[in-house]
Design a protein around this motif. Structure first.
Motif, mmCIF file in Angstrom:
data_model
loop_
_atom_site.group_PDB
_atom_site.id
_atom_site.type_symbol
_atom_site.label_atom_id
_atom_site.label_comp_id
_atom_site.label_asym_id
_atom_site.label_seq_id
_atom_site.Cartn_x
_atom_site.Cartn_y
_atom_site.Cartn_z
ATOM 1 N N GLY A 156 -12.457 3.036 -5.829
ATOM 2 C CA GLY A 156 -13.500 2.334 -4.750
ATOM 3 C C GLY A 156 -14.318 1.329 -5.053
ATOM 4 O O GLY A 156 -14.761 1.003 -3.839
ATOM 5 N N LEU A 157 -14.623 1.126 -6.725
ATOM 6 C CA LEU A 157 -14.565 -0.071 -7.363
ATOM 7 C C LEU A 157 -13.948 -0.815 -6.787
ATOM 8 O O LEU A 157 -15.425 -2.052 -6.534
ATOM 9 C CB LEU A 157 -15.335 0.071 -8.499
ATOM 10 N N LYS A 158 -12.918 -1.127 -6.364
ATOM 11 C CA LYS A 158 -12.570 -2.810 -6.232
ATOM 12 C C LYS A 158 -11.754 -1.969 -4.247
ATOM 13 O O LYS A 158 -10.632 -0.556 -4.861
ATOM 14 C CB LYS A 158 -11.331 -3.018 -6.919
ATOM 15 N N SER A 159 -11.406 -2.817 -3.930
ATOM 16 C CA SER A 159 -10.448 -2.836 -2.858
ATOM 17 C C SER A 159 -10.986 -3.690 -1.946
ATOM 18 O O SER A 159 -10.608 -4.976 -2.250
ATOM 19 C CB SER A 159 -12.110 -1.730 -1.747
ATOM 20 N N LYS A 160 -9.530 -4.035 -0.733
ATOM 21 C CA LYS A 160 -9.760 -4.827 0.061
ATOM 22 C C LYS A 160 -10.406 -4.465 1.224
ATOM 23 O O LYS A 160 -10.464 -3.773 2.292
ATOM 24 C CB LYS A 160 -7.613 -5.595 0.422
ATOM 25 N N LEU A 161 -10.463 -6.010 2.082
ATOM 26 C CA LEU A 161 -11.415 -5.668 2.814
ATOM 27 C C LEU A 161 -11.003 -6.254 3.778
ATOM 28 O O LEU A 161 -10.779 -7.837 3.727
ATOM 29 C CB LEU A 161 -13.355 -6.050 3.304
ATOM 30 N N ILE A 162 -9.953 -5.589 5.227
ATOM 31 C CA ILE A 162 -9.221 -7.410 5.836
ATOM 32 C C ILE A 162 -10.164 -6.945 6.789
ATOM 33 O O ILE A 162 -10.532 -6.088 8.463
ATOM 34 C CB ILE A 162 -8.512 -6.804 6.014
ATOM 35 N N THR A 163 -10.765 -7.987 7.587
ATOM 36 C CA THR A 163 -11.105 -8.581 9.326
ATOM 37 C C THR A 163 -10.911 -8.109 9.631
ATOM 38 O O THR A 163 -9.640 -9.353 9.677
ATOM 39 C CB THR A 163 -12.200 -9.400 9.428
ATOM 40 N N GLY A 164 -10.638 -8.549 11.910
ATOM 41 C CA GLY A 164 -10.167 -8.753 12.887
ATOM 42 C C GLY A 164 -10.392 -10.278 13.033
ATOM 43 O O GLY A 164 -11.737 -10.509 13.347
ATOM 44 N N LYS A 165 -11.179 -9.790 14.613
ATOM 45 C CA LYS A 165 -11.627 -10.671 15.827
ATOM 46 C C LYS A 165 -13.470 -10.595 15.535
ATOM 47 O O LYS A 165 -13.309 -9.498 14.933
ATOM 48 C CB LYS A 165 -11.418 -10.250 16.638
#
Length: 181
Positions: free
Chosen positions: A128-137
């Motif tokens: 979890g030191l690196k991750s992808k965060l994907i936002t929506g609306k």
């Protein structure tokens, strides 16, 4: 009678010698974490966003929470620091070195926010030191970052980031207000 007395004396002596204290086993000492920095860089380019907390200067934490862009994928990284010592200690390095013994959990009450692990320990479990965060609306809510020591990474749901069955000990847990526009 003398044989019984001699035997009893030997047993008592061995019992006393056998009760000597051994050197204690020192468990992995918890690190002092005074700052957390969550850095988010848009995958397709753009302004890097920072979400952070710092406890220096007193008991009142100082938060920073840059507004995130809606419908954006961010390459995210988290860092942990002890700024109460000089020089500042980067606890992130220890977490990386002991990746098999740590996992960072991300929890949010935003329905339109997805966080995916983008790193793994030597056993193939997430760190979890690196991750992808994907936002929506556009929305706002809370994001919790939880560093867990000795979680049961093979337990049900833990690999996907569900902390419910993780066990272990929490090294640090912080809640941030986040804004997506």
């Amino acid at each position: 009678m003398e044989k019984n007395l001699l035997l009893a004396t030997c047993i008592l002596t061995l019992g006393i010698l056998g009760c000597e204290k051994k050197d204690p086993i020192i468990p992995n000492e918890e690190e002092v974490i005074s700052a957390i920095v969550f850095t988010l860089t848009p995958e397709k380019g753009g302004e890097t966003k920072i979400i952070s907390v710092n406890y220096l200067g007193g008991n009142t934490p100082v938060y920073r929470s840059d507004t995130l862009e809606a419908h954006t994928t961010y390459c995210a990284s988290v860092q942990f620091f002890n700024e109460f010592v000089s020089p500042v200690t980067d606890i992130t390095e220890e977490v990386q070195d002991e990746a098999n013994d740590h996992q960072i959990f991300y929890q949010s009450n935003l329905n339109d926010l997805l966080l995916l692990y983008d790193d793994a320990d030597t056993n193939g479990f997430p760190v979890g030191l690196k991750s992808k965060l994907i936002t929506g609306k556009s929305s706002s809510g809370e994001l919790s970052i939880i560093l867990r020591h000795l979680p049961e990474k093979a337990a049900e749901g833990v690999k996907s980031g569900n902390i419910t069955n993780a066990g272990g000990e929490t090294d640090v847990e912080i809640n941030f207000l986040i804004y997506v526009q």
